[in-house]
Design an enzyme around this catalytic site. Sequence first.
Site, short mmCIF file in Angstrom:
data_model
loop_
_atom_site.label_atom_id
_atom_site.label_comp_id
_atom_site.label_asym_id
_atom_site.label_seq_id
_atom_site.Cartn_x
_atom_site.Cartn_y
_atom_site.Cartn_z
N GLU A 39 -0.74 12.52 -14.18
CA GLU A 39 -0.34 11.28 -13.51
C GLU A 39 -1.10 10.11 -14.12
O GLU A 39 -2.32 10.16 -14.26
CB GLU A 39 -0.63 11.36 -12.02
CG GLU A 39 -0.47 10.05 -11.26
CD GLU A 39 0.92 9.42 -11.40
OE1 GLU A 39 0.98 8.20 -11.70
OE2 GLU A 39 1.92 10.13 -11.24
N LYS A 40 -0.39 9.06 -14.49
CA LYS A 40 -1.03 7.92 -15.16
C LYS A 40 -1.54 6.86 -14.19
O LYS A 40 -2.39 6.05 -14.54
CB LYS A 40 -0.06 7.27 -16.15
CG LYS A 40 1.10 6.54 -15.51
CD LYS A 40 1.95 5.85 -16.56
CE LYS A 40 3.08 5.06 -15.93
NZ LYS A 40 3.88 4.33 -16.93
N ASP A 41 -1.01 6.87 -12.95
CA ASP A 41 -1.33 5.78 -12.03
C ASP A 41 -2.01 6.34 -10.78
O ASP A 41 -3.21 6.55 -10.75
CB ASP A 41 -0.06 5.02 -11.68
CG ASP A 41 -0.32 3.77 -10.88
OD1 ASP A 41 -1.50 3.42 -10.70
OD2 ASP A 41 0.65 3.14 -10.40
N ALA A 42 -1.24 6.56 -9.72
CA ALA A 42 -1.81 7.02 -8.46
C ALA A 42 -0.99 8.18 -7.91
O ALA A 42 0.24 8.20 -8.04
CB ALA A 42 -1.84 5.88 -7.45
N TYR A 43 -1.67 9.14 -7.31
CA TYR A 43 -0.98 10.29 -6.73
C TYR A 43 -0.08 9.84 -5.60
O TYR A 43 -0.43 8.99 -4.79
CB TYR A 43 -2.01 11.32 -6.24
CG TYR A 43 -2.84 11.87 -7.38
CD1 TYR A 43 -2.27 12.69 -8.34
CD2 TYR A 43 -4.18 11.52 -7.50
CE1 TYR A 43 -3.03 13.17 -9.41
CE2 TYR A 43 -4.95 12.00 -8.56
CZ TYR A 43 -4.36 12.82 -9.52
OH TYR A 43 -5.11 13.28 -10.57
N THR A 46 5.46 6.01 -6.95
CA THR A 46 5.93 4.73 -6.44
C THR A 46 6.22 4.79 -4.95
O THR A 46 5.88 3.89 -4.19
CB THR A 46 7.20 4.29 -7.20
OG1 THR A 46 6.86 4.03 -8.56
CG2 THR A 46 7.79 3.03 -6.58
N LYS A 56 7.73 0.66 4.86
CA LYS A 56 7.89 1.06 6.27
C LYS A 56 6.74 0.56 7.11
O LYS A 56 6.91 0.26 8.30
CB LYS A 56 8.04 2.58 6.39
CG LYS A 56 9.18 3.16 5.57
CD LYS A 56 10.45 2.34 5.67
CE LYS A 56 11.48 2.71 4.61
NZ LYS A 56 11.24 2.15 3.28
N ALA A 327 13.50 10.00 -2.26
CA ALA A 327 12.27 10.78 -2.35
C ALA A 327 12.46 12.21 -1.89
O ALA A 327 11.97 13.16 -2.53
CB ALA A 327 11.18 10.11 -1.52
N HIS A 451 17.66 14.05 28.41
CA HIS A 451 18.08 12.75 28.97
C HIS A 451 16.88 12.06 29.59
O HIS A 451 16.06 12.70 30.24
CB HIS A 451 19.15 12.97 30.03
CG HIS A 451 19.57 11.69 30.71
ND1 HIS A 451 20.42 10.78 30.13
CD2 HIS A 451 19.24 11.17 31.93
CE1 HIS A 451 20.60 9.75 30.95
NE2 HIS A 451 19.89 9.97 32.05
#
Length: 475
Positions: A39-43, A46, A56, A327, A451
């Site tokens: 992984e080049k960025d963050a686990y 995106t 969200k 995802a 209900h």
Amino acid sequence: MVVGDISTGTEVLVIGAGPGGYVAAIRAAQNGLDTTLVEKDAYGGTCLNHGCIPSKAYITGANLAYDAGHAEEMGIHADPVVDMAGMREWKNGIVDQLTGGVEKLCKANGVNLVKGTATFKDDSSVRVAHGGEGQGSETITFEHCIVATGSRPMQIPGFDFADEHVLSSRDALALEYVPDRLVVVGAGYIGMELSTVFAKLDCEVTVVEMLDDVLPGYEDDVARVVKKRAESLGIDFHFGEGASEWREGNDGGIVVATETEDGEESTYAADEVLVAVGRRPVTDTLNLEKAGLEPNEKGFLETDEQARTDVDHIYAVGDVAGEPMLAHKGSKEGMVAAEVIAGEPAALDYQAIPAAVFTDPEIGTVGMTEGEAEEMGFDPIVGKFPFNASGRAMTTGHTDGFVRIVADEESGFVLGGQIVGPEASELVAEVALAIEMGATLEDLTATIHTHPTLAESVLEAAENALGQAIHTLNR
């Protein structure tokens, strides 16, 4: 000093630690395979860092502030003050907790984690360039590879994300302030979600869209509910217009220019412009040709029902493998790819992939629409229940929208569902399960629902399809 290139080997190499990649890596390791995840960025990719989760979080915050300030009918009088920097800090805390959790889960399952950017050297090895001066690189050989490099926001001519006032969805979710005026280019699900967020935070929002309506791909009556609500929030829509350029304005802001197919030009004043016209797969960084791979004309890697590419021991999952770019679809593909590599009889079954849009109200869809069922040769029957007839919806103050169930008249099998209304993203799961397990309308109506709940609306729609509705008129 630069560290020299070293060489290691692994049974399964996964490139990209988003929802498809990290799930694939964990499942492969659970099956006893020596697994390496690059992984080049963050686990979390995106989705976790710059998309699904941050958006969200902001949607929840914006909804809370807006609802609290507009609850006079309930006897609640408040004037909330939104600290955007504080909301951003809260959002970042959630992201950090989840990314840390992904890393811990990978390590706990025995996945070897490597930070860096992977490019193919050939069809059995990659070069991983480590970030930072003097970090060097390494070569990793593999028996099987799973490509899960995800997607990135699409740019349009004249709107470079490197420009100060031009925002991608990632940029918008990193803002520490609420712009006074925002032009949003694109009325798809990303544009509509973020437009709603900023409108509820007292931003003046203008949406320009080349097509003639919001949310292309969704049925007209579903999109109409969301559009009407957005207009009530003050969002100003302009359809049939494509953004052509932006320039500095005279008031310290900017001006966004648009043009119709007939050449008619319009301009809109703003402080920032958000470009949300879609996403494209990240395949251009991989040197795919070295591995014998070639993306299709849209940039996707085509795969079979076991997530295999044209090169048998190389798999592709998630956004890089094509639509729908969701995802949860990527996670399922990752599981299947890992299980196939482990020798399990796994395969993908796309008959019931739910999709959700977190607008106000939410949208949740799965399976076939009535028109699609007819095209597939079914004789569909349809049941519908409006939320304004739901006691639980009334007590939440959110009664826009409906639940619709589509089934085959002869067999009663549930074929699809379209929900637009409160908690639609949650309610659609019941319809997805019904389709996956081959449930009938009778199965849904025989299931006793609690209900008062919103979930009763699914039951009511099924009863309506059978002509047995109690709380709405039968069709």
